[in-house]
Structures are given as C-alpha cells and as structure tokens.
Design a protein around this motif. Sequence first.
Motif, short mmCIF file in Angstrom:
data_model
loop_
_atom_site.label_atom_id
_atom_site.label_comp_id
_atom_site.label_asym_id
_atom_site.label_seq_id
_atom_site.Cartn_x
_atom_site.Cartn_y
_atom_site.Cartn_z
N ASN A 2 1.13 -1.31 0.03
CA ASN A 2 0.02 -0.04 -0.06
C ASN A 2 0.88 0.50 -0.03
O ASN A 2 1.42 1.00 0.91
N ARG A 9 5.00 5.03 -4.68
CA ARG A 9 4.81 4.23 -5.77
C ARG A 9 6.07 3.21 -6.95
O ARG A 9 6.92 2.46 -7.20
N LEU A 32 6.95 -6.12 -11.21
CA LEU A 32 6.03 -6.75 -10.48
C LEU A 32 5.41 -6.98 -11.74
O LEU A 32 3.80 -7.05 -11.95
N PRO A 34 3.59 -8.94 -14.86
CA PRO A 34 3.12 -10.70 -14.27
C PRO A 34 3.65 -11.54 -14.74
O PRO A 34 3.58 -12.99 -14.19
N THR A 37 7.24 -12.08 -11.77
CA THR A 37 6.74 -11.65 -10.64
C THR A 37 6.78 -13.28 -10.00
O THR A 37 6.02 -13.81 -10.37
N LEU A 39 4.49 -12.78 -7.51
CA LEU A 39 3.46 -12.63 -6.66
C LEU A 39 1.81 -13.45 -7.52
O LEU A 39 1.92 -13.70 -8.71
N PRO A 40 1.35 -13.52 -7.08
CA PRO A 40 -0.02 -14.31 -7.83
C PRO A 40 -0.29 -13.63 -8.88
O PRO A 40 -0.37 -12.12 -9.30
N ASP A 42 -2.96 -12.06 -10.93
CA ASP A 42 -4.00 -11.32 -10.18
C ASP A 42 -2.80 -10.47 -9.57
O ASP A 42 -3.64 -8.73 -9.71
N GLN A 43 -2.55 -10.75 -8.42
CA GLN A 43 -2.08 -9.64 -7.83
C GLN A 43 -0.68 -8.89 -8.29
O GLN A 43 -1.13 -7.22 -8.23
N ALA A 44 -0.02 -9.14 -9.42
CA ALA A 44 0.74 -8.88 -9.83
C ALA A 44 0.16 -8.12 -11.45
O ALA A 44 0.60 -6.43 -11.53
N SER A 46 -1.97 -5.75 -10.86
CA SER A 46 -3.35 -5.36 -10.37
C SER A 46 -1.88 -4.16 -10.23
O SER A 46 -1.76 -2.90 -10.49
N GLU A 47 -0.47 -4.46 -9.58
CA GLU A 47 0.66 -3.99 -8.87
C GLU A 47 1.07 -3.04 -10.16
O GLU A 47 1.35 -2.02 -10.23
#
Length: 173
Positions: A2, A9, A32, A34, A37, A39-40, A42-44, A46-47
């Motif tokens: 966040n 950011r 970041l 997709p 990374t 990260l999952p 969906d999260q990747a 959106s980030e």
Amino acid sequence: MNFRCHYERLGVVSTADAEALRQAFRRRSKDLHPDTTALPPDQAASEFQMLRQSYELLQDPERRRRYDEQRLRAAASRAVPPPPVRAGDSWSGIGERRPLSGGEWFSLLLLLLALLISVVLGLGVASVQGRSWQVSPGWLSTGQTQSVMPFQPPDASPADGSDTTEPTLADGP
C-alpha cells in the motif's frame, strides 16, 4: 503493498527528472510484471497497472504539476495548527507548573530510597563499631574552649617533644 503516493510507488523523490522516472519505472516493472514476478497473477497485474498509472501521470508535466499542487494542499490541510500565543507575551508557557510524570516520580522515589538506605547503613555501622550516633567535632570540645592555651609560634615544638598537629588515639571520640 500500500503506497501513499505515486512517487513512493515508483520509488523516487518528488524532485526526480524525467530520466530518473523512466529508470525507476523500468526497474520496478521488472519486479512487478505478471510474467516475471513470483506474486499471484491477479495481484501482479493490479500492481503493474498501478505502477503504469503512476508513471503516466508523473511523465506528463501538466498532470504532474496539478498532482503536486493537490498533494501540497492536502498536506497543508492535515498540518496541525500551532498553539495560540498570547499577544505581546513571547515567554508564554515557560515557567508554568506541570504535573510530574511517572518517570519523574519513580526517580524521586529511588532518590529517597537511596537516602534512607545510606542513613540506615551509616547508623548500623556506627552501632556495630560501638560509636555514638551524635558526635561533636574534636575542635569543639568543652575542655578546649574553656582553657586558654599560651601562644606558641607555628614552627615551635612543645617542651615535652610531642607533636600537636596530629591527634592521638587517646584524643578519640
């Protein structure tokens, strides 16, 4: 994650130039994206999308200027106003009494406790050694104040050869 603002950011300061913004965007996009990374998905996604929005906003000089002005207004509205100062009194608040804090009370308690322990310890040592609790100094004894001693020069020694500058054990308390 966040972030509070677009600069955070991207990981740059608010005075960064266009080249620093571009390098920061490339560096963060590698972390970041997709496809690259851990990260999952969906999260990747959106980030990465938020990162792109931040870069696009800060890359355009007009949008960046409006964003900076908006941030300054928001920061000014959140600022706490200074306490009111009485007119003509530059010493306001100085010398006013305030209640003692818990730490100050604890320090005073420790100081009092140390004083009591030292007095009890001193009286205990005096009583163990058989000394009196109230002792008059040797130079103030009644025998010395009532008898008048003849004048002797400082470097003259007494007739019996004894040294009067140091007290003897017999002169004790």
